[in-house]
Scaffold this motif. Sequence first.
Motif, PDB file in Angstrom:
ATOM      1  N   ARG A 111       0.788  -1.235   0.000  1.00  0.00           N
ATOM      2  CA  ARG A 111       0.000   0.000   0.000  1.00  0.00           C
ATOM      3  C   ARG A 111       0.817   1.281   0.000  1.00  0.00           C
ATOM      4  NH1 ARG A 111      -4.668  -1.490   4.566  1.00  0.00           N
ATOM      5  NH2 ARG A 111      -5.535  -3.293   3.425  1.00  0.00           N
ATOM      6  N   ILE A 112       2.121   1.167   0.127  1.00  0.00           N
ATOM      7  CA  ILE A 112       2.947   2.353   0.318  1.00  0.00           C
ATOM      8  C   ILE A 112       2.925   3.267  -0.905  1.00  0.00           C
ATOM      9  CG2 ILE A 112       5.134   1.370  -0.530  1.00  0.00           C
ATOM     10  CD1 ILE A 112       6.394   2.686   2.058  1.00  0.00           C
ATOM     11  N   GLU A 113       2.967   4.566  -0.655  1.00  0.00           N
ATOM     12  CA  GLU A 113       2.959   5.565  -1.719  1.00  0.00           C
ATOM     13  C   GLU A 113       4.362   6.110  -1.940  1.00  0.00           C
ATOM     14  OE1 GLU A 113       0.090   8.382  -0.355  1.00  0.00           O
ATOM     15  OE2 GLU A 113      -1.632   7.069  -0.770  1.00  0.00           O
ATOM     16  N   ASP A 114       4.594   6.669  -3.112  1.00  0.00           N
ATOM     17  CA  ASP A 114       5.929   7.153  -3.470  1.00  0.00           C
ATOM     18  C   ASP A 114       6.436   8.218  -2.497  1.00  0.00           C
ATOM     19  OD1 ASP A 114       6.015   5.445  -5.617  1.00  0.00           O
ATOM     20  OD2 ASP A 114       5.421   6.953  -7.096  1.00  0.00           O
ATOM     21  N   ARG A 148       2.054   3.895   9.261  1.00  0.00           N
ATOM     22  CA  ARG A 148       1.092   4.785   8.604  1.00  0.00           C
ATOM     23  C   ARG A 148       0.886   4.401   7.145  1.00  0.00           C
ATOM     24  NH1 ARG A 148       3.861   8.630  11.638  1.00  0.00           N
ATOM     25  NH2 ARG A 148       5.026   9.354   9.814  1.00  0.00           N
ATOM     26  N   ALA A 149       1.919   3.826   6.528  1.00  0.00           N
ATOM     27  CA  ALA A 149       1.808   3.423   5.120  1.00  0.00           C
ATOM     28  C   ALA A 149       0.784   2.308   4.925  1.00  0.00           C
ATOM     29  CB  ALA A 149       3.166   2.981   4.599  1.00  0.00           C
ATOM     30  N   THR A 150       0.423   1.578   5.997  1.00  0.00           N
ATOM     31  CA  THR A 150      -0.607   0.539   5.881  1.00  0.00           C
ATOM     32  C   THR A 150      -1.991   1.142   5.714  1.00  0.00           C
ATOM     33  OG1 THR A 150      -1.061   0.413   8.273  1.00  0.00           O
ATOM     34  CG2 THR A 150       0.721  -0.992   7.396  1.00  0.00           C
ATOM     35  N   GLN A 151      -2.143   2.413   6.079  1.00  0.00           N
ATOM     36  CA  GLN A 151      -3.442   3.096   6.044  1.00  0.00           C
ATOM     37  C   GLN A 151      -4.452   2.388   6.958  1.00  0.00           C
ATOM     38  OE1 GLN A 151      -4.606   4.072   1.904  1.00  0.00           O
ATOM     39  NE2 GLN A 151      -2.480   3.609   1.322  1.00  0.00           N
ATOM     40  N   ASN A 152      -3.918   1.850   8.055  1.00  0.00           N
ATOM     41  CA  ASN A 152      -4.734   1.143   9.037  1.00  0.00           C
ATOM     42  C   ASN A 152      -4.447   1.761  10.402  1.00  0.00           C
ATOM     43  OD1 ASN A 152      -5.339  -0.838  11.150  1.00  0.00           O
ATOM     44  ND2 ASN A 152      -5.783  -2.259   9.491  1.00  0.00           N
ATOM     45  N   VAL A 193      17.780  -2.096   3.920  1.00  0.00           N
ATOM     46  CA  VAL A 193      17.216  -3.339   3.373  1.00  0.00           C
ATOM     47  C   VAL A 193      15.689  -3.307   3.448  1.00  0.00           C
ATOM     48  CG1 VAL A 193      17.068  -5.843   3.661  1.00  0.00           C
ATOM     49  CG2 VAL A 193      19.276  -4.691   3.891  1.00  0.00           C
ATOM     50  N   ILE A 194      15.157  -2.821   4.561  1.00  0.00           N
ATOM     51  CA  ILE A 194      13.697  -2.699   4.707  1.00  0.00           C
ATOM     52  C   ILE A 194      13.159  -1.729   3.663  1.00  0.00           C
ATOM     53  CG2 ILE A 194      11.830  -1.933   6.220  1.00  0.00           C
ATOM     54  CD1 ILE A 194      13.669  -2.774   8.595  1.00  0.00           C
ATOM     55  N   TYR A 195      13.811  -0.580   3.521  1.00  0.00           N
ATOM     56  CA  TYR A 195      13.383   0.414   2.537  1.00  0.00           C
ATOM     57  C   TYR A 195      13.356  -0.187   1.132  1.00  0.00           C
ATOM     58  CZ  TYR A 195      13.967   4.042  -0.959  1.00  0.00           C
ATOM     59  OH  TYR A 195      13.839   4.790  -2.098  1.00  0.00           O
ATOM     60  N   GLU A 196      14.393  -0.898   0.766  1.00  0.00           N
ATOM     61  CA  GLU A 196      14.471  -1.462  -0.591  1.00  0.00           C
ATOM     62  C   GLU A 196      13.365  -2.494  -0.828  1.00  0.00           C
ATOM     63  OE1 GLU A 196      18.467  -2.862  -0.619  1.00  0.00           O
ATOM     64  OE2 GLU A 196      19.316  -0.912  -1.193  1.00  0.00           O
ATOM     65  N   ALA A 197      13.031  -3.285   0.183  1.00  0.00           N
ATOM     66  CA  ALA A 197      11.937  -4.244   0.043  1.00  0.00           C
ATOM     67  C   ALA A 197      10.610  -3.527  -0.140  1.00  0.00           C
ATOM     68  CB  ALA A 197      11.883  -5.163   1.261  1.00  0.00           C
ATOM     69  N   LEU A 198      10.415  -2.447   0.597  1.00  0.00           N
ATOM     70  CA  LEU A 198       9.190  -1.658   0.439  1.00  0.00           C
ATOM     71  C   LEU A 198       9.143  -1.001  -0.932  1.00  0.00           C
ATOM     72  CD1 LEU A 198       9.086  -0.023   3.988  1.00  0.00           C
ATOM     73  CD2 LEU A 198       7.438  -1.682   3.094  1.00  0.00           C
ATOM     74  N   ALA A 199      10.280  -0.522  -1.391  1.00  0.00           N
ATOM     75  CA  ALA A 199      10.330   0.170  -2.683  1.00  0.00           C
ATOM     76  C   ALA A 199       9.976  -0.765  -3.838  1.00  0.00           C
ATOM     77  CB  ALA A 199      11.716   0.764  -2.899  1.00  0.00           C
ATOM     78  N   ARG A 201       7.797  -3.095  -3.503  1.00  0.00           N
ATOM     79  CA  ARG A 201       6.419  -3.509  -3.201  1.00  0.00           C
ATOM     80  C   ARG A 201       6.325  -5.030  -3.043  1.00  0.00           C
ATOM     81  NH1 ARG A 201       6.915   1.945  -5.094  1.00  0.00           N
ATOM     82  NH2 ARG A 201       4.959   3.024  -4.569  1.00  0.00           N
ATOM     83  N   ASP A 202       7.308  -5.601  -2.361  1.00  0.00           N
ATOM     84  CA  ASP A 202       7.361  -7.048  -2.162  1.00  0.00           C
ATOM     85  C   ASP A 202       7.027  -7.370  -0.701  1.00  0.00           C
ATOM     86  OD1 ASP A 202       8.087  -9.711  -1.726  1.00  0.00           O
ATOM     87  OD2 ASP A 202       9.755  -9.625  -3.133  1.00  0.00           O
ATOM     88  N   PRO A 203       5.795  -7.793  -0.402  1.00  0.00           N
ATOM     89  CA  PRO A 203       5.397  -8.047   0.988  1.00  0.00           C
ATOM     90  C   PRO A 203       6.256  -9.093   1.696  1.00  0.00           C
ATOM     91  CG  PRO A 203       3.462  -7.904  -0.409  1.00  0.00           C
ATOM     92  CD  PRO A 203       4.654  -7.933  -1.325  1.00  0.00           C
ATOM     93  N   ASP A 204       6.594 -10.188   0.998  1.00  0.00           N
ATOM     94  CA  ASP A 204       7.388 -11.241   1.636  1.00  0.00           C
ATOM     95  C   ASP A 204       8.786 -10.740   1.992  1.00  0.00           C
ATOM     96  OD1 ASP A 204       5.306 -13.053   1.473  1.00  0.00           O
ATOM     97  OD2 ASP A 204       5.980 -13.882  -0.440  1.00  0.00           O
ATOM     98  N   ALA A 205       9.398 -10.003   1.071  1.00  0.00           N
ATOM     99  CA  ALA A 205      10.732  -9.461   1.337  1.00  0.00           C
ATOM    100  C   ALA A 205      10.680  -8.421   2.449  1.00  0.00           C
ATOM    101  CB  ALA A 205      11.314  -8.844   0.069  1.00  0.00           C
ATOM    102  N   ALA A 206       9.616  -7.622   2.474  1.00  0.00           N
ATOM    103  CA  ALA A 206       9.474  -6.587   3.499  1.00  0.00           C
ATOM    104  C   ALA A 206       9.312  -7.211   4.878  1.00  0.00           C
ATOM    105  CB  ALA A 206       8.286  -5.688   3.173  1.00  0.00           C
ATOM    106  N   ARG A 207       8.474  -8.243   4.947  1.00  0.00           N
ATOM    107  CA  ARG A 207       8.288  -8.951   6.229  1.00  0.00           C
ATOM    108  C   ARG A 207       9.605  -9.548   6.717  1.00  0.00           C
ATOM    109  NH1 ARG A 207       5.193 -12.464   4.487  1.00  0.00           N
ATOM    110  NH2 ARG A 207       3.147 -11.603   5.087  1.00  0.00           N
ATOM    111  N   ALA A 208      10.310 -10.219   5.811  1.00  0.00           N
ATOM    112  CA  ALA A 208      11.569 -10.859   6.181  1.00  0.00           C
ATOM    113  C   ALA A 208      12.613  -9.836   6.613  1.00  0.00           C
ATOM    114  CB  ALA A 208      12.092 -11.681   5.002  1.00  0.00           C
ATOM    115  N   ALA A 209      12.660  -8.702   5.925  1.00  0.00           N
ATOM    116  CA  ALA A 209      13.646  -7.666   6.254  1.00  0.00           C
ATOM    117  C   ALA A 209      13.384  -7.082   7.639  1.00  0.00           C
ATOM    118  CB  ALA A 209      13.630  -6.566   5.199  1.00  0.00           C
ATOM    119  N   MET A 210      12.115  -6.838   7.950  1.00  0.00           N
ATOM    120  CA  MET A 210      11.779  -6.273   9.262  1.00  0.00           C
ATOM    121  C   MET A 210      12.069  -7.282  10.369  1.00  0.00           C
ATOM    122  SD  MET A 210      10.726  -3.745  11.088  1.00  0.00           S
ATOM    123  CE  MET A 210       9.866  -2.574  10.019  1.00  0.00           C
ATOM    124  N   ARG A 211      11.695  -8.521  10.148  1.00  0.00           N
ATOM    125  CA  ARG A 211      11.936  -9.537  11.169  1.00  0.00           C
ATOM    126  C   ARG A 211      13.432  -9.757  11.388  1.00  0.00           C
ATOM    127  NH1 ARG A 211       7.759 -12.945  12.679  1.00  0.00           N
ATOM    128  NH2 ARG A 211       9.162 -14.715  12.854  1.00  0.00           N
TER     129      ARG A 211
END
Length: 246
Positions: A111-114, A148-152, A193-199, A201-211
Amino acid sequence: MAEKSENSRLYERVARAISASIISGEYAVGQRLPSERDLALAHSVSRPTVREAIIALELDGLVEVRMGSGVYVIAATPNDGRAGETDIGPFELLEARRAIEGEICALAAARIEDETLVELRELVETMRGTDVDRAEEADRRFHETIARATQNSAMVASVEMLWNARARSPQYRLLSDKAHGAGIVPRQEDHMVIYEALATRDPDAARAAMRQHLSNVMEAILAATEVHEMEQARARIAAHRQRYAV
Protein backbone atom coordinates in the motif's frame (compact mmCIF):
# COMPACT_ATOMS: atom_id res chain seq x y z
CA MET A 1 11.38 -22.46 40.48
CA ALA A 2 10.00 -18.95 40.13
CA GLU A 3 6.56 -18.44 41.69
CA LYS A 4 3.80 -18.39 39.08
CA SER A 5 1.23 -15.64 38.86
CA GLU A 6 -1.14 -14.80 36.04
CA ASN A 7 -0.67 -11.09 36.58
CA SER A 8 3.12 -10.93 36.57
CA ARG A 9 5.69 -10.97 33.82
CA LEU A 10 8.01 -13.93 33.55
CA TYR A 11 11.17 -11.92 34.24
CA GLU A 12 9.48 -10.35 37.29
CA ARG A 13 8.86 -13.80 38.76
CA VAL A 14 12.51 -14.70 38.27
CA ALA A 15 13.63 -11.38 39.77
CA ARG A 16 11.40 -11.93 42.82
CA ALA A 17 12.79 -15.41 43.34
CA ILE A 18 16.40 -14.22 43.17
CA SER A 19 15.57 -11.23 45.37
CA ALA A 20 14.06 -13.57 47.97
CA SER A 21 17.26 -15.63 47.94
CA ILE A 22 19.29 -12.45 48.52
CA ILE A 23 17.07 -11.23 51.34
CA SER A 24 17.16 -14.67 53.02
CA GLY A 25 20.93 -14.69 52.91
CA GLU A 26 21.26 -17.57 50.44
CA TYR A 27 23.22 -15.12 48.28
CA ALA A 28 25.23 -12.91 50.64
CA VAL A 29 26.45 -9.38 49.99
CA GLY A 30 29.67 -9.61 48.03
CA GLN A 31 28.82 -13.02 46.61
CA ARG A 32 28.63 -13.63 42.87
CA LEU A 33 25.34 -14.99 41.59
CA PRO A 34 25.29 -18.27 39.64
CA SER A 35 25.95 -17.93 35.93
CA GLU A 36 23.22 -16.72 33.62
CA ARG A 37 23.03 -20.20 32.12
CA ASP A 38 22.63 -21.83 35.55
CA LEU A 39 19.95 -19.35 36.58
CA ALA A 40 18.08 -20.00 33.33
CA LEU A 41 18.15 -23.74 34.01
CA ALA A 42 17.16 -23.32 37.66
CA HIS A 43 14.11 -21.20 36.78
CA SER A 44 13.24 -22.97 33.51
CA VAL A 45 13.44 -19.77 31.47
CA SER A 46 15.53 -18.42 28.61
CA ARG A 47 18.75 -16.49 29.08
CA PRO A 48 17.15 -13.25 27.79
CA THR A 49 14.53 -13.60 30.56
CA VAL A 50 17.32 -13.97 33.13
CA ARG A 51 18.99 -10.90 31.62
CA GLU A 52 15.75 -8.95 32.11
CA ALA A 53 15.50 -10.16 35.72
CA ILE A 54 19.09 -9.07 36.44
CA ILE A 55 18.31 -5.63 35.01
CA ALA A 56 15.35 -5.34 37.39
CA LEU A 57 17.54 -6.36 40.35
CA GLU A 58 20.18 -3.88 39.22
CA LEU A 59 17.61 -1.08 39.20
CA ASP A 60 16.56 -2.11 42.71
CA GLY A 61 20.17 -1.73 43.87
CA LEU A 62 20.52 -5.38 44.85
CA VAL A 63 23.16 -6.43 42.34
CA GLU A 64 25.97 -4.98 40.28
CA VAL A 65 26.99 -6.26 36.87
CA ARG A 66 30.76 -6.39 36.49
CA MET A 67 31.65 -7.03 32.89
CA GLY A 68 34.24 -9.75 32.55
CA SER A 69 33.50 -11.10 36.01
CA GLY A 70 29.81 -11.65 36.76
CA VAL A 71 26.82 -10.35 38.71
CA TYR A 72 27.50 -9.57 42.39
CA VAL A 73 25.14 -8.95 45.31
CA ILE A 74 25.74 -5.44 46.67
CA ALA A 75 22.81 -5.03 49.09
CA ALA A 76 20.58 -7.28 51.19
CA THR A 77 17.44 -5.18 50.65
CA PRO A 78 16.17 -3.15 47.68
CA ASN A 79 16.42 0.63 47.42
CA ASP A 80 13.95 2.32 49.80
CA GLY A 81 13.15 -1.11 51.26
CA ARG A 82 11.00 -2.35 48.38
CA ALA A 83 11.24 -3.40 44.76
CA GLY A 84 10.98 -0.57 42.27
CA GLU A 85 8.76 0.00 39.28
CA THR A 86 8.78 -2.63 36.55
CA ASP A 87 7.42 -2.56 33.03
CA ILE A 88 7.58 -4.52 29.79
CA GLY A 89 10.93 -6.29 29.58
CA PRO A 90 13.32 -5.30 26.78
CA PHE A 91 13.48 -8.72 25.15
CA GLU A 92 9.78 -9.47 25.40
CA LEU A 93 9.16 -6.07 23.78
CA LEU A 94 11.55 -6.90 20.92
CA GLU A 95 9.87 -10.28 20.49
CA ALA A 96 6.47 -8.57 20.20
CA ARG A 97 7.81 -5.98 17.78
CA ARG A 98 9.32 -8.70 15.59
CA ALA A 99 5.96 -10.46 15.28
CA ILE A 100 3.77 -7.37 14.90
CA GLU A 101 5.97 -5.07 12.85
CA GLY A 102 6.89 -7.87 10.46
CA GLU A 103 3.26 -8.20 9.39
CA ILE A 104 2.77 -4.45 9.33
CA CYS A 105 5.74 -4.08 7.02
CA ALA A 106 4.31 -6.73 4.68
CA LEU A 107 1.00 -4.88 4.44
CA ALA A 108 2.79 -1.56 3.97
CA ALA A 109 4.66 -2.97 0.98
CA ALA A 110 1.34 -3.47 -0.82
CA ARG A 111 0.00 0.00 0.00
CA ILE A 112 2.95 2.35 0.32
CA GLU A 113 2.96 5.57 -1.72
CA ASP A 114 5.93 7.15 -3.47
CA GLU A 115 5.98 10.18 -1.14
CA THR A 116 6.25 7.86 1.86
CA LEU A 117 9.20 6.07 0.29
CA VAL A 118 10.96 9.42 -0.11
CA GLU A 119 10.36 10.14 3.57
CA LEU A 120 11.70 6.73 4.60
CA ARG A 121 14.85 7.16 2.50
CA GLU A 122 15.52 10.52 4.16
CA LEU A 123 15.13 8.94 7.60
CA VAL A 124 17.60 6.21 6.69
CA GLU A 125 20.10 8.86 5.64
CA THR A 126 19.58 10.65 8.96
CA MET A 127 20.80 7.53 10.77
CA ARG A 128 24.13 7.67 8.95
CA GLY A 129 27.00 9.36 10.82
CA THR A 130 24.88 11.28 13.32
CA ASP A 131 24.56 11.42 17.10
CA VAL A 132 22.71 8.72 18.99
CA ASP A 133 19.70 10.85 19.96
CA ARG A 134 19.03 11.93 16.37
CA ALA A 135 19.52 8.39 15.11
CA GLU A 136 17.11 7.02 17.73
CA GLU A 137 14.49 9.62 16.80
CA ALA A 138 14.90 8.80 13.10
CA ASP A 139 14.59 5.10 13.98
CA ARG A 140 11.25 5.62 15.72
CA ARG A 141 9.92 7.81 12.92
CA PHE A 142 10.99 5.21 10.36
CA HIS A 143 8.95 2.47 12.02
CA GLU A 144 5.94 4.70 12.66
CA THR A 145 6.00 5.90 9.05
CA ILE A 146 5.85 2.30 7.84
CA ALA A 147 2.83 1.73 10.09
CA ARG A 148 1.09 4.79 8.60
CA ALA A 149 1.81 3.42 5.12
CA THR A 150 -0.61 0.54 5.88
CA GLN A 151 -3.44 3.10 6.04
CA ASN A 152 -4.73 1.14 9.04
CA SER A 153 -5.20 3.22 12.19
CA ALA A 154 -5.17 0.17 14.48
CA MET A 155 -1.72 -0.79 13.20
CA VAL A 156 -0.47 2.76 13.66
CA ALA A 157 -1.74 2.71 17.24
CA SER A 158 -0.07 -0.66 17.85
CA VAL A 159 3.36 0.56 16.74
CA GLU A 160 3.02 3.79 18.72
CA MET A 161 2.09 1.76 21.80
CA LEU A 162 5.15 -0.46 21.42
CA TRP A 163 7.50 2.51 21.08
CA ASN A 164 5.84 4.32 23.99
CA ALA A 165 6.31 1.17 26.09
CA ARG A 166 9.99 1.13 25.13
CA ALA A 167 10.41 4.77 26.18
CA ARG A 168 8.50 4.21 29.45
CA SER A 169 10.18 1.01 30.63
CA PRO A 170 12.99 1.63 33.15
CA GLN A 171 14.36 -1.82 32.28
CA TYR A 172 14.58 -0.93 28.59
CA ARG A 173 16.17 2.44 29.37
CA LEU A 174 18.93 0.82 31.44
CA LEU A 175 19.57 -1.83 28.81
CA SER A 176 19.59 0.84 26.10
CA ASP A 177 22.17 2.88 28.04
CA LYS A 178 24.36 -0.21 28.32
CA ALA A 179 23.99 -0.94 24.61
CA HIS A 180 24.83 2.64 23.64
CA GLY A 181 27.87 2.50 25.90
CA ALA A 182 28.99 -0.57 23.96
CA GLY A 183 28.57 1.28 20.65
CA ILE A 184 25.21 -0.17 19.61
CA VAL A 185 23.22 2.37 17.56
CA PRO A 186 20.36 2.04 15.01
CA ARG A 187 21.66 -0.04 12.10
CA GLN A 188 21.48 2.08 8.96
CA GLU A 189 22.16 -0.97 6.80
CA ASP A 190 19.19 -2.91 8.19
CA HIS A 191 16.86 0.00 7.58
CA MET A 192 18.08 0.33 4.02
CA VAL A 193 17.22 -3.34 3.37
CA ILE A 194 13.70 -2.70 4.71
CA TYR A 195 13.38 0.41 2.54
CA GLU A 196 14.47 -1.46 -0.59
CA ALA A 197 11.94 -4.24 0.04
CA LEU A 198 9.19 -1.66 0.44
CA ALA A 199 10.33 0.17 -2.68
CA THR A 200 9.90 -3.03 -4.73
CA ARG A 201 6.42 -3.51 -3.20
CA ASP A 202 7.36 -7.05 -2.16
CA PRO A 203 5.40 -8.05 0.99
CA ASP A 204 7.39 -11.24 1.64
CA ALA A 205 10.73 -9.46 1.34
CA ALA A 206 9.47 -6.59 3.50
CA ARG A 207 8.29 -8.95 6.23
CA ALA A 208 11.57 -10.86 6.18
CA ALA A 209 13.65 -7.67 6.25
CA MET A 210 11.78 -6.27 9.26
CA ARG A 211 11.94 -9.54 11.17
CA GLN A 212 15.65 -9.92 10.44
CA HIS A 213 16.30 -6.34 11.53
CA LEU A 214 14.64 -6.86 14.91
CA SER A 215 16.41 -10.21 15.34
CA ASN A 216 19.68 -8.39 14.69
CA VAL A 217 18.77 -5.78 17.32
CA MET A 218 18.11 -8.49 19.88
CA GLU A 219 21.35 -10.32 19.10
CA ALA A 220 23.39 -7.10 19.20
CA ILE A 221 21.97 -6.12 22.58
CA LEU A 222 22.54 -9.59 23.97
CA ALA A 223 26.15 -9.53 22.79
CA ALA A 224 26.77 -6.00 24.08
CA THR A 225 25.47 -6.82 27.56
CA GLU A 226 26.93 -10.31 27.85
CA VAL A 227 28.46 -11.01 31.26
CA HIS A 228 31.39 -13.35 30.75
CA GLU A 229 31.78 -15.52 33.80
CA MET A 230 35.16 -15.56 35.52
CA GLU A 231 35.36 -19.35 35.37
CA GLN A 232 34.82 -19.32 31.62
CA ALA A 233 37.60 -16.80 31.17
CA ARG A 234 39.94 -18.82 33.37
CA ALA A 235 39.08 -22.02 31.51
CA ARG A 236 39.90 -20.41 28.18
CA ILE A 237 43.22 -19.13 29.51
CA ALA A 238 44.08 -22.54 30.95
CA ALA A 239 43.20 -24.26 27.69
CA HIS A 240 45.30 -21.76 25.77
CA ARG A 241 48.30 -22.32 28.04
CA GLN A 242 47.98 -26.06 27.83
CA ARG A 243 47.78 -25.95 24.04
CA TYR A 244 51.01 -24.02 23.74
CA ALA A 245 52.86 -25.57 26.67
CA VAL A 246 56.27 -26.98 25.83
